[in-house]
Design an enzyme around this catalytic site. Sequence first.
Site, mmCIF file in Angstrom:
data_model
loop_
_atom_site.group_PDB
_atom_site.id
_atom_site.type_symbol
_atom_site.label_atom_id
_atom_site.label_comp_id
_atom_site.label_asym_id
_atom_site.label_seq_id
_atom_site.Cartn_x
_atom_site.Cartn_y
_atom_site.Cartn_z
ATOM 1 N N HIS A 147 -3.164 7.817 3.506
ATOM 2 C CA HIS A 147 -2.352 8.609 4.384
ATOM 3 C C HIS A 147 -2.050 9.228 5.391
ATOM 4 C CE1 HIS A 147 1.887 9.022 4.570
ATOM 5 N NE2 HIS A 147 1.891 10.434 3.960
ATOM 6 N N ASP A 158 -2.955 3.124 2.932
ATOM 7 C CA ASP A 158 -2.060 4.405 2.307
ATOM 8 C C ASP A 158 -2.119 4.478 0.960
ATOM 9 O OD1 ASP A 158 0.102 6.080 1.984
ATOM 10 O OD2 ASP A 158 0.545 6.092 3.755
ATOM 11 N N SER A 166 5.211 10.345 7.573
ATOM 12 C CA SER A 166 6.169 10.366 6.280
ATOM 13 C C SER A 166 6.961 11.072 5.744
ATOM 14 C CB SER A 166 4.602 11.821 5.611
ATOM 15 O OG SER A 166 4.583 11.780 4.235
#
Length: 361
Positions: free
Chosen positions: A338, A305, A144
């Site tokens: 995610h 995601d 991320s």
Amino acid sequence: MAVQNVVLFQDNLLQLTLGGQLSPINVAYQTYGTLNADKSNAVLICHALTGDAEPYFDEPNKDGWWQNFMGEGLAFDTSKYFFICSNVLGGCKGTTGPSSMNPTTGKPYGSQFPNIIVQDIIKVQKALLDYLGIAHLKAIVGGSFGGMQATQWAIDYPDFMDNIVNLCSSIFFSAEAIGFNHVMRQAVINDPNFNNGDYYDGTPPNQGLSIARMLGMLTYRTDVQLAKAFGRATKSEGQFWGDHFQVESYLSYQGKKFLDRFDANTYLHLLRALDLYDPSVGYADVKEALSRIKARYTLVSVTTDQLFKSIDLHKSKQLLEQAGVDLKFYEFPSDYGHDAFLVDYTAFEHKIRSGIEGESE
């Protein structure tokens, strides 16, 4: 081992990309494993938005954010590598950020903390590695927000590492993702206790921060995961306008839990650093920037995601390939969306291990 701290930029100011400067800068960091004699087994871990310097705890009843991934023989193999992880600049877990003491005023920085971007964050990480005497890295791994840091490392210091592992992060943040961040920031800024960021002597903007976190949690999860966990189940003593459904109760719990470990100003600054990430800063364009990458690059996409979406990861893949980067690309579904890179060990173990090692298929 407890978190370690070092004070950097005492004799030289850190000049920030968007203007302003910081000095001194305290950095909280943690290491795992043993550095070998020729210092060739060092791996830098770059944490995600609300992470810290401790992805793993060797203590009972205490878990780090990559607890199940790190250890002897695991994806982050502490018997082979020496891992370094530091809390980012702007953070609230030991590294200088808005809640830190401003040496000029003797009070927390608050509204006076300067704006930072990813390029500034990695300058501080580089200074930490210089302090530790590490001149080269086997790999840099980030998920991320950490994936953006890893990418920028490969651009600004192309000879410093052999491998980059970017988990669930695109080259640019999407308009939709920026929109989510805007709503989260507005929840904090419009809390009556925000006081332009100078709330440390009073009541913090807890309501706004908890609401922001609730929205953030929805972008980290998937509809499939929420349906499996909660469906349309209700609470036996729920409130009609409050936690009537179990999923509402879960989100409220996550929002309140977040208040114990995070600072609202840090949340604002790091969200904006996500929005503003642009690898071409300081270069002619993004192709020139990405063309500087010499490391083998692993990019992992999760099709489910909802924050860094598959279409954005494919655009990133294309940009990296056009720039001539030595790229390995993986894509697969996960109910975790995610957050998969933090919890779905089975899916990510091989990608992380081979990415650190720089193995070919």
